[in-house]
Design a protein around this motif. Structure first.
Motif, PDB file in Angstrom:
ATOM      1  N   ASN A  23       0.813  -1.221   0.000  1.00  0.00           N
ATOM      2  CA  ASN A  23       0.000   0.000   0.000  1.00  0.00           C
ATOM      3  C   ASN A  23       0.849   1.274   0.000  1.00  0.00           C
ATOM      4  OD1 ASN A  23       0.882  -0.259   2.662  1.00  0.00           O
ATOM      5  ND2 ASN A  23      -1.025   0.515   3.551  1.00  0.00           N
ATOM      6  N   LEU A  24       2.127   1.145  -0.349  1.00  0.00           N
ATOM      7  CA  LEU A  24       2.997   2.322  -0.392  1.00  0.00           C
ATOM      8  C   LEU A  24       2.486   3.351  -1.391  1.00  0.00           C
ATOM      9  CD1 LEU A  24       5.690   3.549   0.680  1.00  0.00           C
ATOM     10  CD2 LEU A  24       6.800   2.532  -1.335  1.00  0.00           C
ATOM     11  N   ASP A  25       2.058   2.886  -2.568  1.00  0.00           N
ATOM     12  CA  ASP A  25       1.556   3.825  -3.580  1.00  0.00           C
ATOM     13  C   ASP A  25       0.254   4.478  -3.132  1.00  0.00           C
ATOM     14  OD1 ASP A  25       0.304   1.366  -3.722  1.00  0.00           O
ATOM     15  OD2 ASP A  25       0.038   1.396  -5.903  1.00  0.00           O
ATOM     16  N   ILE A  26      -0.591   3.741  -2.399  1.00  0.00           N
ATOM     17  CA  ILE A  26      -1.843   4.309  -1.899  1.00  0.00           C
ATOM     18  C   ILE A  26      -1.546   5.395  -0.871  1.00  0.00           C
ATOM     19  CG2 ILE A  26      -4.007   3.799  -0.707  1.00  0.00           C
ATOM     20  CD1 ILE A  26      -3.835   0.946  -1.794  1.00  0.00           C
ATOM     21  N   MET A  27      -0.549   5.137  -0.003  1.00  0.00           N
ATOM     22  CA  MET A  27      -0.158   6.138   0.989  1.00  0.00           C
ATOM     23  C   MET A  27       0.314   7.423   0.316  1.00  0.00           C
ATOM     24  SD  MET A  27       1.868   3.881   3.851  1.00  0.00           S
ATOM     25  CE  MET A  27       2.263   5.330   4.847  1.00  0.00           C
TER      26      MET A  27
ATOM     27  N   ASP B  14      -3.829  15.201  -0.358  1.00  0.00           N
ATOM     28  CA  ASP B  14      -3.884  16.154   0.753  1.00  0.00           C
ATOM     29  C   ASP B  14      -3.139  17.443   0.410  1.00  0.00           C
ATOM     30  OD1 ASP B  14      -5.306  14.293   2.169  1.00  0.00           O
ATOM     31  OD2 ASP B  14      -3.683  13.745   3.537  1.00  0.00           O
ATOM     32  N   LEU B  15      -2.006  17.312  -0.293  1.00  0.00           N
ATOM     33  CA  LEU B  15      -1.243  18.496  -0.684  1.00  0.00           C
ATOM     34  C   LEU B  15      -2.050  19.368  -1.638  1.00  0.00           C
ATOM     35  CD1 LEU B  15       1.321  20.199  -0.707  1.00  0.00           C
ATOM     36  CD2 LEU B  15       2.200  18.711  -2.532  1.00  0.00           C
ATOM     37  N   LYS B  16      -2.749  18.754  -2.565  1.00  0.00           N
ATOM     38  CA  LYS B  16      -3.563  19.529  -3.506  1.00  0.00           C
ATOM     39  C   LYS B  16      -4.654  20.302  -2.773  1.00  0.00           C
ATOM     40  CE  LYS B  16      -2.758  16.506  -7.473  1.00  0.00           C
ATOM     41  NZ  LYS B  16      -3.342  15.491  -8.406  1.00  0.00           N
ATOM     42  N   GLU B  17      -5.220  19.705  -1.727  1.00  0.00           N
ATOM     43  CA  GLU B  17      -6.232  20.410  -0.938  1.00  0.00           C
ATOM     44  C   GLU B  17      -5.625  21.614  -0.228  1.00  0.00           C
ATOM     45  OE1 GLU B  17      -8.272  17.815   1.722  1.00  0.00           O
ATOM     46  OE2 GLU B  17      -9.043  16.516   0.139  1.00  0.00           O
TER      47      GLU B  17
ATOM     48  N   ASN C 186      -1.572  18.809   9.100  1.00  0.00           N
ATOM     49  CA  ASN C 186      -2.886  18.212   8.828  1.00  0.00           C
ATOM     50  C   ASN C 186      -2.831  16.699   8.661  1.00  0.00           C
ATOM     51  OD1 ASN C 186      -3.918  20.776   8.878  1.00  0.00           O
ATOM     52  ND2 ASN C 186      -4.266  20.927   6.667  1.00  0.00           N
ATOM     53  N   SER C 187      -1.786  16.222   8.001  1.00  0.00           N
ATOM     54  CA  SER C 187      -1.740  14.813   7.592  1.00  0.00           C
ATOM     55  C   SER C 187      -0.755  13.963   8.378  1.00  0.00           C
ATOM     56  CB  SER C 187      -1.393  14.718   6.093  1.00  0.00           C
ATOM     57  OG  SER C 187      -2.322  15.447   5.321  1.00  0.00           O
ATOM     58  N   GLY C 188       0.076  14.593   9.193  1.00  0.00           N
ATOM     59  CA  GLY C 188       1.040  13.829   9.980  1.00  0.00           C
ATOM     60  C   GLY C 188       2.346  13.579   9.263  1.00  0.00           C
ATOM     61  N   MET C 189       2.394  13.855   7.962  1.00  0.00           N
ATOM     62  CA  MET C 189       3.617  13.712   7.166  1.00  0.00           C
ATOM     63  C   MET C 189       3.633  14.796   6.110  1.00  0.00           C
ATOM     64  SD  MET C 189       4.629   9.785   6.250  1.00  0.00           S
ATOM     65  CE  MET C 189       5.111   8.581   7.464  1.00  0.00           C
TER      66      MET C 189
END
Length: 457
Positions: free
Chosen positions: A266-270, A277-280, A305-308
């Motif tokens: 799930n690396l690509d999903i992360m 999130d960056l686009k938002e 916002n996202s923790g990373m």
């Protein structure tokens, strides 16, 4: 991702970790394991008395611990407000609830009554010498906690204990970083409402937010997707895949052990989630785009916002890649030694779940539609060590290395226009991608496979 209509119940004693990988993890499909998986856990013996929480044990053993508690009867800023309590005080509260045997703390109680849910307790970090459970082998490849465990600047983990009375619940959400999660009921039962990735869109309001409580939505409306419902009983373990929205309610007095975790699958999903999130963030402060350091400000907000942010995600990849590349290099040296000594046998790919899964036309068509599939029949013509463990280990590390390299390359490309990596960090990342490509080519050559085969990964 394949369509899922129900959650499969599986026997943990008959489903190997390799079968779990090929059947559920690669396909991002949920499943529910039977209670055999947890039958020998210390927590199931000491934390439970007559099928109920052992209140006295918790008071005596962990009573001085400060624990996070959410009030499920209130809502503030889209969440249940949290506070801290001594565990002995929480257990006294819970004992009162259990003794009353009334409906007063069930869901839909009045706003003045408290419905307290102990959740997100970092129990393992607080009591490292108390081995409450053994990590199931099916979930053992956990990059998320591996990364945090190696951090010297921060102490955090994603290993939790939850406990609460009947009626306590968690609102609709998808897990942090779009990680996987597994949750084991030490005692009690839960009701899960699950939505496959994308289906939560039918629940969103005009601002794009999902409902706080999915049960407030009229599921009879034609455009609203009904959830997949799962009842999880004592001892059973549920696997929740990446990006699946879910809402959970305790049907009885319940204690559970939960992990958020991640790996190559799930690396690509992360990263897709981080990009989204960056686009938002960029959209939210687009009117300030002309300010100096706008891209860096976007990263600062993204981290909050996202923790990373992107740099943190690069550090995550580099931390894992250091180990994966080292292990793959050792495996390639082993292959080289065996080739030199001609200790080879016919390659039997069906003995390796990973190879079978990646070579299947269905998987390739769903995940990599533009890449030609290598058939199992053609792979059978090659030669390899007659050693299932070596074969599986090499291919798993190669699979992980390829995924790491692909996502890291994407970040490098993005960083050129986003100004999110320093020049030295970008050079280090580019060197790591070259290392990964080089070791994968060596691996292919020594295995007798065309280099294009690893493009399937």
């Amino acid at each position: 991702m394949v369509a899922v209509k129900e959650v499969q119940f599986v026997s943990s004693s008959s489903l190997s970790d390799q079968d779990f990988f090929g059947t559920f993890l690669l396909w991002n499909k949920p499943c529910l394991f039977d209670a055999h998986m947890t039958s020998q856990w210390r927590s199931r013996k000491e934390w439970v008395k007559q099928k109920k929480p052992n209140v006295d044990f918790f008071k005596e053993t962990f009573g001085d611990a400060l624990v996070p508690v959410a009030d499920c009867g209130r809502r503030e800023f889209g969440a249940h407000p949290k506070d801290s309590m001594l565990l002995r005080d929480y257990m006294a509260y819970w004992e009162t609830v259990m003794e009353s045997q009334t409906e007063q703390l069930a869901r839909c109680n009045s706003q003045l009554e408290k419905s307290l849910y102990l959740k997100d307790w970092h129990f393992t970090k607080a009591f490292p010498d108390y081995i409450a459970y053994q990590l199931p082998p099916h979930f053992s490849v956990d990059w998320l906690d591996e990364f945090w465990d190696k951090r010297a600047d921060r102490t955090d983990d994603y290993r939790f204990v939850y406990m609460g009375p009947r009626g306590t619940w968690t609102p609709l959400h998808a897990d942090v970083y779009r990680s996987y999660s597994w949750s084991a009921n030490v005692c009690g039962s839960k009701r899960w409402l699950l939505f496959p990735p994308g289906e939560e869109e039918s629940l969103q309001n005009c601002s794009g937010s999902v409902p706080f409580d999915v049960q407030d939505i009229d599921m009879r409306e034609g455009e609203v997707t009904s959830p997949i419902e799962v009842i999880q009983n004592a001892g059973e373990v549920i696997f929740v895949p990446s990006g699946w929205y879910h809402q959970v309610e305790n049907l009885e007095d319940t204690i559970s052990i939960n992990h958020n975790w991640a790996n190559a699958c799930n690396l690509d999903i992360m990263f897709d989630k981080l990009e989204s999130d960056l686009k938002e963030v960029q959209h939210a402060i687009a009117d300030c785009r002309d300010m100096d350091g706008w891209h860096k400000q976007c990263q600062t907000i993204l981290l909050a916002n996202s923790g990373m942010d992107y740099m943190e995600f690069v550090n995550y990849i580099k931390t894992i890649a250091d180990r994966v590349v080292s292990q793959l290099r050792d495996a390639v040296n082993c292959l080289r030694h065996h080739r030199q000594t001609e200790q080879r046998a016919d390659f039997l790919p069906r003995s390796c779940d990973l190879l079978s899964a990646l070579a299947s036309s269905d998987f390739s068509a769903n995940r990599h539609p533009t890449v030609a599939t290598v058939s199992l029949e053609s792979l059978c013509q090659f030669h390899m060590l007659d050693d299932d463990c070596t074969l599986r280990f090499t291919l798993n590390r190669a699979f992980e290395a390829k995924r790491l390299g692909v996502v890291l390359h994407k970040i490098i490309v993005d960083s050129l226009c986003l100004d999110v990596l320093e020049a030295s960090d970008r050079v280090q990342a580019e060197d790591l991608v070259k290392q990964i490509d080089g070791i994968l080519k060596d691996c292919c050559r020594l295995m007798g496979l065309p280099c294009e085969w690893f493009e399937l990964l």
